[in-house]
Design an enzyme around this catalytic site. Structure first.
Site, PDB file in Angstrom:
ATOM      1  N   ARG A  11       0.823  -1.221   0.000  1.00 13.07           N
ATOM      2  CA  ARG A  11       0.000   0.000   0.000  1.00 13.07           C
ATOM      3  C   ARG A  11       0.851   1.263   0.000  1.00 13.07           C
ATOM      4  O   ARG A  11       0.552   2.228  -0.695  1.00 13.07           O
ATOM      5  CB  ARG A  11      -0.828   0.071   1.295  1.00 13.07           C
ATOM      6  CG  ARG A  11      -2.112  -0.537   1.192  1.00 13.07           C
ATOM      7  CD  ARG A  11      -2.734  -0.719   2.534  1.00 13.07           C
ATOM      8  NE  ARG A  11      -3.903  -1.507   2.250  1.00 13.07           N
ATOM      9  CZ  ARG A  11      -5.063  -0.987   1.896  1.00 13.07           C
ATOM     10  NH1 ARG A  11      -5.245   0.303   1.873  1.00 13.07           N
ATOM     11  NH2 ARG A  11      -6.069  -1.756   1.589  1.00 13.07           N
ATOM     12  N   TYR A  40      -0.048 -13.348  -0.326  1.00 10.39           N
ATOM     13  CA  TYR A  40       0.608 -13.127  -1.617  1.00 10.39           C
ATOM     14  C   TYR A  40       1.932 -12.418  -1.381  1.00 10.39           C
ATOM     15  O   TYR A  40       2.153 -11.811  -0.320  1.00 10.39           O
ATOM     16  CB  TYR A  40      -0.280 -12.334  -2.588  1.00 10.39           C
ATOM     17  CG  TYR A  40      -0.925 -11.073  -2.078  1.00 10.39           C
ATOM     18  CD1 TYR A  40      -0.245  -9.860  -2.070  1.00 10.39           C
ATOM     19  CD2 TYR A  40      -2.238 -11.089  -1.620  1.00 10.39           C
ATOM     20  CE1 TYR A  40      -0.857  -8.694  -1.628  1.00 10.39           C
ATOM     21  CE2 TYR A  40      -2.850  -9.928  -1.157  1.00 10.39           C
ATOM     22  CZ  TYR A  40      -2.159  -8.738  -1.170  1.00 10.39           C
ATOM     23  OH  TYR A  40      -2.759  -7.585  -0.722  1.00 10.39           O
ATOM     24  N   ASP A  94     -13.792   6.062  -1.008  1.00 14.37           N
ATOM     25  CA  ASP A  94     -14.548   5.479   0.103  1.00 14.37           C
ATOM     26  C   ASP A  94     -15.613   6.424   0.661  1.00 14.37           C
ATOM     27  O   ASP A  94     -16.565   5.963   1.280  1.00 14.37           O
ATOM     28  CB  ASP A  94     -13.591   5.085   1.239  1.00 14.37           C
ATOM     29  CG  ASP A  94     -13.085   3.651   1.106  1.00 14.37           C
ATOM     30  OD1 ASP A  94     -13.288   3.047   0.029  1.00 14.37           O
ATOM     31  OD2 ASP A  94     -12.484   3.135   2.072  1.00 14.37           O
TER      32      ASP A  94
HETATM   33  P1  FAD Z   1      -8.909   6.699   2.588  1.00 16.45           P
HETATM   34  O1  FAD Z   1      -7.783   5.793   2.320  1.00 16.45           O
HETATM   35  O2  FAD Z   1      -9.686   6.481   3.844  1.00 16.45           O
HETATM   36  O3  FAD Z   1      -8.309   8.170   2.586  1.00 16.45           O
HETATM   37  C1  FAD Z   1      -9.024   9.267   3.115  1.00 16.45           C
HETATM   38  C2  FAD Z   1      -8.020  10.378   3.411  1.00 16.45           C
HETATM   39  O4  FAD Z   1      -8.731  11.546   3.788  1.00 16.45           O
HETATM   40  C3  FAD Z   1      -7.084  10.047   4.567  1.00 16.45           C
HETATM   41  O5  FAD Z   1      -5.764  10.368   4.209  1.00 16.45           O
HETATM   42  C4  FAD Z   1      -7.608  10.923   5.703  1.00 16.45           C
HETATM   43  O6  FAD Z   1      -6.589  11.291   6.623  1.00 16.45           O
HETATM   44  C5  FAD Z   1      -8.132  12.122   4.919  1.00 16.45           C
HETATM   45  N1  FAD Z   1      -9.194  12.861   5.616  1.00 16.45           N
HETATM   46  C6  FAD Z   1     -10.281  12.350   6.232  1.00 16.45           C
HETATM   47  N2  FAD Z   1     -11.043  13.336   6.741  1.00 16.45           N
HETATM   48  C7  FAD Z   1     -10.421  14.505   6.412  1.00 16.45           C
HETATM   49  C8  FAD Z   1     -10.726  15.865   6.663  1.00 16.45           C
HETATM   50  N3  FAD Z   1     -11.806  16.214   7.357  1.00 16.45           N
HETATM   51  N4  FAD Z   1      -9.884  16.798   6.186  1.00 16.45           N
HETATM   52  C9  FAD Z   1      -8.775  16.463   5.471  1.00 16.45           C
HETATM   53  N5  FAD Z   1      -8.424  15.171   5.226  1.00 16.45           N
HETATM   54  C10 FAD Z   1      -9.248  14.213   5.690  1.00 16.45           C
HETATM   55  N6  FAD Z   1      -8.917  -2.088  -2.223  1.00 16.45           N
HETATM   56  C11 FAD Z   1      -8.427  -2.574  -3.400  1.00 16.45           C
HETATM   57  O7  FAD Z   1      -8.628  -1.947  -4.451  1.00 16.45           O
HETATM   58  N7  FAD Z   1      -7.712  -3.737  -3.443  1.00 16.45           N
HETATM   59  C12 FAD Z   1      -7.456  -4.464  -2.301  1.00 16.45           C
HETATM   60  O8  FAD Z   1      -6.791  -5.514  -2.368  1.00 16.45           O
HETATM   61  C13 FAD Z   1      -7.960  -3.989  -1.061  1.00 16.45           C
HETATM   62  N8  FAD Z   1      -7.733  -4.675   0.077  1.00 16.45           N
HETATM   63  C14 FAD Z   1      -8.192  -4.184   1.259  1.00 16.45           C
HETATM   64  C15 FAD Z   1      -7.940  -4.899   2.436  1.00 16.45           C
HETATM   65  C16 FAD Z   1      -8.389  -4.430   3.656  1.00 16.45           C
HETATM   66  C17 FAD Z   1      -8.129  -5.240   4.909  1.00 16.45           C
HETATM   67  C18 FAD Z   1      -9.104  -3.199   3.702  1.00 16.45           C
HETATM   68  C19 FAD Z   1      -9.581  -2.643   5.018  1.00 16.45           C
HETATM   69  C20 FAD Z   1      -9.373  -2.475   2.543  1.00 16.45           C
HETATM   70  C21 FAD Z   1      -8.927  -2.965   1.314  1.00 16.45           C
HETATM   71  N9  FAD Z   1      -9.171  -2.274   0.124  1.00 16.45           N
HETATM   72  C22 FAD Z   1      -8.700  -2.762  -1.056  1.00 16.45           C
HETATM   73  C23 FAD Z   1      -9.958  -1.021   0.128  1.00 16.45           C
HETATM   74  C24 FAD Z   1      -9.086   0.222   0.041  1.00 16.45           C
HETATM   75  O9  FAD Z   1      -8.070   0.181   1.019  1.00 16.45           O
HETATM   76  C25 FAD Z   1      -9.915   1.495   0.232  1.00 16.45           C
HETATM   77  O10 FAD Z   1     -11.107   1.404  -0.499  1.00 16.45           O
HETATM   78  C26 FAD Z   1      -9.140   2.721  -0.242  1.00 16.45           C
HETATM   79  O11 FAD Z   1      -7.901   2.809   0.422  1.00 16.45           O
HETATM   80  C27 FAD Z   1      -9.959   3.998  -0.040  1.00 16.45           C
HETATM   81  O12 FAD Z   1      -9.171   5.113  -0.399  1.00 16.45           O
HETATM   82  P2  FAD Z   1      -9.729   6.585  -0.174  1.00 16.45           P
HETATM   83  O13 FAD Z   1      -8.616   7.491  -0.595  1.00 16.45           O
HETATM   84  O14 FAD Z   1     -11.060   6.746  -0.789  1.00 16.45           O
HETATM   85  O15 FAD Z   1      -9.964   6.710   1.404  1.00 16.45           O
END
Ligand code: FAD
Length: 421
Positions: free
Chosen positions: A106, A214, A291
């Site tokens: 990651r 993996y 997300d």
């Molecule tokens: P996040 O990673 O949650 O990032 C949100 C960001 O916003 C963070 O940096 C946070 O600090 C910031 N933030 C939050 N609130 C505020 C605020 N008010 N002001 C400013 N900043 C803020 N996905 C895959 O595609 N393949 C996989 O193999 C996979 N395996 C997974 C395994 C596990 C065990 C888990 C839990 C998840 C897995 N996922 C996988 C899903 C994936 O990790 C998430 O869907 C993805 O990381 C979401 O990214 P994001 O940037 O939308 O959200």
């Protein structure tokens, strides 16, 4: 500070991907991250061809491949007896979809996107927690915890599962699955690593639990994920998913799976939440992405991929709705984004839930599942085409996305044979 074209809130994989995509289209993007430094917690992540296709277009695929592993096969086994149930030939899968299936740390994926954003000139700001969002008519404004405000023509909220911006569009809360994930990596010199085929993504499915492994970093690390249903969560206890539940949950699994448990990190664990799908992600000039819009259970390994797809699709529609003088027709670009993405992601979310149910079956249902999976043709891609095929740009390219799929048949019909952790 002059106004950027776009503000992205959140520097996770989704926010960075969107910032890069829009900067490639010539927009000035400011990204606000609440943490004091950029980073990702966790170990491996799987990237299917619907994501590596985008990384390739971004010019980032070769670097991603050099940091990760391109496995040969994905194999599903029964966690109790260890027997193989079905597999995907990932070399053939790459030929079919044109792009590889990749597994990567990651932090390596996050670092790759961060460096790409830096090179492209994204304005990256940390220690910037956004507390409030508002539309201004012709744009949107965010207010930070510090009281500072930032304005742009569009605000993208990529602020994750607990998104504050989502409250503008839905009055909902994260949904607990009562499952919890433990992660861990095993160094290459461990005898454990010699006992596995690092060319495989392996998933062992068992009653109320599953185990994934993996290789990472060119085979220098073995990534392991152990997921189980927490009895304490089911009993409504606050303190659930703790390490004492881990060993008990896997007690009936085969030796290979149980031998992997001592390598899991025991000081942190991830409770598994998703949210019910929502169909509206855009409130005037504030748009959800990643997300914040569609947090899935991870069983088909598409959460980060959907986030990267969102950013790419938005970038494509910006390009299509930009006048010769550079002015962007934001309502048209956002309407196109809104028309394409929510239905696809709804299907991923509901399929992920059903796929988890399929993995965790017990008793007769487990035996029936095993018989069905053993009978599957390795080269039958009818269940992966909708997911791994080209990303939707318009609803017309995914005509079946609008056909509701009865949940009774969804367990097998919608099952994509992936080993999401
Ligand atoms: P996040 O990673 O949650 O990032 C949100 C960001 O916003 C963070 O940096 C946070 O600090 C910031 N933030 C939050 N609130 C505020 C605020 N008010 N002001 C400013 N900043 C803020 N996905 C895959 O595609 N393949 C996989 O193999 C996979 N395996 C997974 C395994 C596990 C065990 C888990 C839990 C998840 C897995 N996922 C996988 C899903 C994936 O990790 C998430 O869907 C993805 O990381 C979401 O990214 P994001 O940037 O939308 O959200």
């Amino acid at each position: 500070m002059s106004h950027p074209d776009v503000i992205v809130v959140g520097g996770g994989i989704g926010g960075l991907g969107a910032a890069y995509s829009l900067t490639r289209q010539g927009l000035r993007v400011r990204l606000l991250e609440r943490a004091p430094a950029f980073g990702e917690v966790g170990a491996g992540i799987q990237l299917a061809p619907n994501c590596t296709r985008i990384l390739d277009e971004y010019g980032l695929l070769d670097e991603a491949k050099s940091l990760g592993v391109v496995p040969d096969a994905m194999v599903m086994r029964d966690a109790v007896d260890g027997g193989e149930l079905t597999r995907l030939d990932l070399r053939d899968l790459e030929r079919r979809y044109g792009y590889p299936y990749l597994v990567i740390h990651r932090s390596d994926l996050h670092g790759l996107l961060l460096r790409a954003c830096e090179r492209a000139g994204v304005e990256l700001i940390t220690d910037a927690r956004v507390d409030a969002y508002e539309n201004t008519g012709g744009g949107a404004r965010v207010t930070l915890a510090s009281g500072a405000t930032h304005e742009a023509g569009l605000v993208i909220a990529a602020d994750g599962l607990h998104s504050a911006a989502r409250r503008l569009l839905a009055d909902d809360e994260p949904v607990s699955s009562a499952y919890v994930a433990y992660r861990g990596t095993v160094p290459a010199e461990s005898p454990r690593v010699a006992s596995v085929d690092l060319g495989e993504v392996a998933v062992y499915v068992g009653p109320g639990c599953h185990f994934v492994h993996y290789g990472l970093r060119g085979g220098k690390l073995l990534n392991q994920v152990a997921v189980f249903e927490s009895p304490k969560a089911l009993a409504g206890q606050e303190d659930w998913g703790t390490p004492d539940e881990l060993d008990a949950a896997f007690a009936q699994t085969c030796d290979f799976v149980r031998d992997g448990l001592p390598f899991m990190w025991r000081d942190k664990w991830w409770r598994m939440f998703d949210r019910d799908p929502i169909t509206t992600w855009v409130a005037d000039r504030i748009a959800l992405l990643g997300d914040s819009a569609h947090p899935p259970l991870q069983y088909i390994a598409q959460g980060a991929i959907m986030a990267i797809e969102d950013g790419w699709v938005l970038g494509e529609h910006v390009a299509r709705n930009r006048a010769a003088d550079g002015t962007i027709d934001w309502p048209a670009a956002l309407a196109a984004y809104q028309a394409v993405r929510p239905e696809h992601c709804r299907r991923v979310l509901t399929t992920s839930r059903k796929w988890g149910e399929l993995w965790h079956l017990d008793g007769l249902a487990r035996e029936q599942r095993n018989a069905l999976l053993r009978a599957r043709d390795t080269y039958d891609y009818s269940f992966t085409d909708w997911l791994y095929g080209p990303t939707a740009l318009t609803p017309d390219q995914e005509p079946d996305m609008f056909t509701p799929i009865p949940l009774s048949s969804a367990v097998v019909d919608e099952a994509v044979l992936t080993g999401g952790a």
